[in-house]
Each structure stands twice: as structure tokens, then as C-alpha cells.
Design a protein around this motif. Structure first.
Motif, PDB file in Angstrom:
ATOM      1  N   UNK A  76       0.852  -1.187   0.000  1.00 62.62           N
ATOM      2  CA  UNK A  76       0.000   0.000   0.000  1.00 62.62           C
ATOM      3  C   UNK A  76       0.888   1.237   0.000  1.00 62.62           C
ATOM      4  N   UNK A  77       0.492   2.226  -0.795  1.00 60.59           N
ATOM      5  CA  UNK A  77       1.146   3.533  -0.782  1.00 60.59           C
ATOM      6  C   UNK A  77       0.053   4.587  -0.655  1.00 60.59           C
ATOM      7  N   UNK A  78       0.193   5.463   0.347  1.00 62.34           N
ATOM      8  CA  UNK A  78      -0.783   6.528   0.576  1.00 62.34           C
ATOM      9  C   UNK A  78      -0.043   7.856   0.504  1.00 62.34           C
ATOM     10  N   UNK A  79      -0.490   8.730  -0.394  1.00 58.19           N
ATOM     11  CA  UNK A  79       0.099  10.058  -0.536  1.00 58.19           C
ATOM     12  C   UNK A  79      -0.900  11.077   0.006  1.00 58.19           C
ATOM     13  N   UNK A  80      -0.429  11.943   0.903  1.00 56.20           N
ATOM     14  CA  UNK A  80      -1.277  12.956   1.519  1.00 56.20           C
ATOM     15  C   UNK A  80      -0.965  14.323   0.907  1.00 56.20           C
ATOM     16  N   UNK A  81      -2.009  15.157   0.768  1.00 55.09           N
ATOM     17  CA  UNK A  81      -1.884  16.484   0.174  1.00 55.09           C
ATOM     18  C   UNK A  81      -2.453  17.525   1.140  1.00 55.09           C
ATOM     19  N   UNK A  82      -1.947  18.769   1.045  1.00 56.48           N
ATOM     20  CA  UNK A  82      -2.471  19.844   1.893  1.00 56.48           C
ATOM     21  C   UNK A  82      -3.710  20.463   1.246  1.00 56.48           C
TER      22      UNK A  82
END
Length: 180
Positions: A76-82
Motif C-alpha cells: 500500500x502507498x498513501x500520498x497525503x496532500x495539503x
């Protein structure tokens, strides 16, 4: 002779009825299937707020169960954004799981969270992410690597962008990184 034929036919009919009855009872004794309802490969999931991408999840394989639980058994890869859509942090793990009842994600196996702006890295074996509170947390052993130090601790809570963090049980000592 008619009585003998009638007796044989009755015996065959009873035997047939009895054998059919056994099959019916076996069908009712069968266990309910609890495996995945859906299986997808090379999954890309985008979560947005007001048309701004907030989270992108990627997985090689996704299994979805009837109760709503989701599993990522191959990573799993989770990318978070502002709030402006800028990438802030990336979480990777060997496995992932989402509990539908709790709306809580669990990452397992070589879990790494990188803050892209501060260039800090969290490493642990298990980490939870709550999308409602936008927090990550664990009670397991962690190390946080900054530009100059490696900090060991037991347990951590942080915002999902990993911009700050609080240790549950800090351990004595920091390890200084040296330039070679």
C-alpha cells in the motif's frame, strides 16, 4: 410376484429419498463464504474535498469483503496532500487493511512515512491512520530520522502530513548522523 416388485420399488424409493435427504442436510451444514467479494489489481483511489485531491492510495491488489472491509495484501502507498493540493507526505507498507466499522486503516510490515518538506522519516512495523481525525498513530517501536538525528521511541501520534509528532514513551538517547 407383484408384491415382490412393489416391495423392491418401495425399498428403492425409500433409499433414494433417504440419500437425497442427506444431501440437503449437508447443504445446510456448509459454512458461509467469508472470502473477498471483489478483487482488483493496480488500484488507484483518490479522496477529494471540494474538488481538491487530499489523499491518493495505490495498491497492487485490493480485496473487498461483504462487510465493507478492504485489504491490500501486496502493499500500500498513501500520498497525503495539503489544502492547496501540494504533496506533504507519503506512507508505504507491505500490507494494508481498512476496517469498515471503525473507518480505520492499518498498515503493516516495514511501514515508512516521509515528510517531504522537512525530510523526516518515520519507520515502524504497524501504523494506524484515521481519515476522519487525519491522524496517524502506533503503540509499536518507532524510529524518526531527521536531517541530523535518529530518535527511537515506543508509540507515536502525528498529523497525517507528519509535520509534527508526539512520542508515547520516548527512549533515552538520540543517535547523531555524521556526514561521510
Amino acid at each position: 410376484m407383484n408384491k415382490l416388485v412393489s416391495y423392491c420399488l418401495l425399498t428403492i424409493a425409500l433409499a433414494f429419498a433417504t440419500s437425497c435427504g442427506d444431501d440437503d442436510s449437508k447443504l445446510t451444514e456448509m459454512e458461509e463464504y467469508t472470502g473477498p467479494s471483489f478483487e482488483s489489481e493496480n488500484v488507484l483511489i483518490k479522496l477529494t474535498e471540494a474538488t481538491v485531491v487530499k489523499v491518493i492510495m495505490k495498491g497492487k491488489k485490493q480485496l473487498q469483503y461483504q462487510n465493507g472491509d478492504i485489504e491490500f495484501p501486496e502493499g500500500l502507498e498513501v500520498t497525503f496532500f495539503d489544502e492547496n493540493g501540494k504533496k506533504t507526505s507519503i506512507l508505504t507498507a507491505q500490507k494494508g487493511f481498512k476496517s469498515a466499522n471503525e473507518n480505520l486503516y492499518r498498515a503493516n510490515g516495514d511501514v515508512v512515512v516521509r515528510n517531504l518538506e522537512k525530510e523526516e522519516t518515520l519507520r515502524t512495523e504497524e501504523l494506524f491512520w484515521n481519515p476522519e481525525t487525519k491522524k496517524i498513530f502506533t503503540n509499536k517501536f518507532v524510529t524518526v530520522q531527521t536531517l541530523t538525528d535518529i530518535i527511537p521511541a515506543e508509540g507515536l501520534t502525528a498529523p497525517q502530513d507528519f509535520s509534527t509528532y508526539e512520542f508515547t514513551k520516548p527512549r533515552d538517547g538520540e543517535f547523531k548522523l555524521e556526514d561521510n
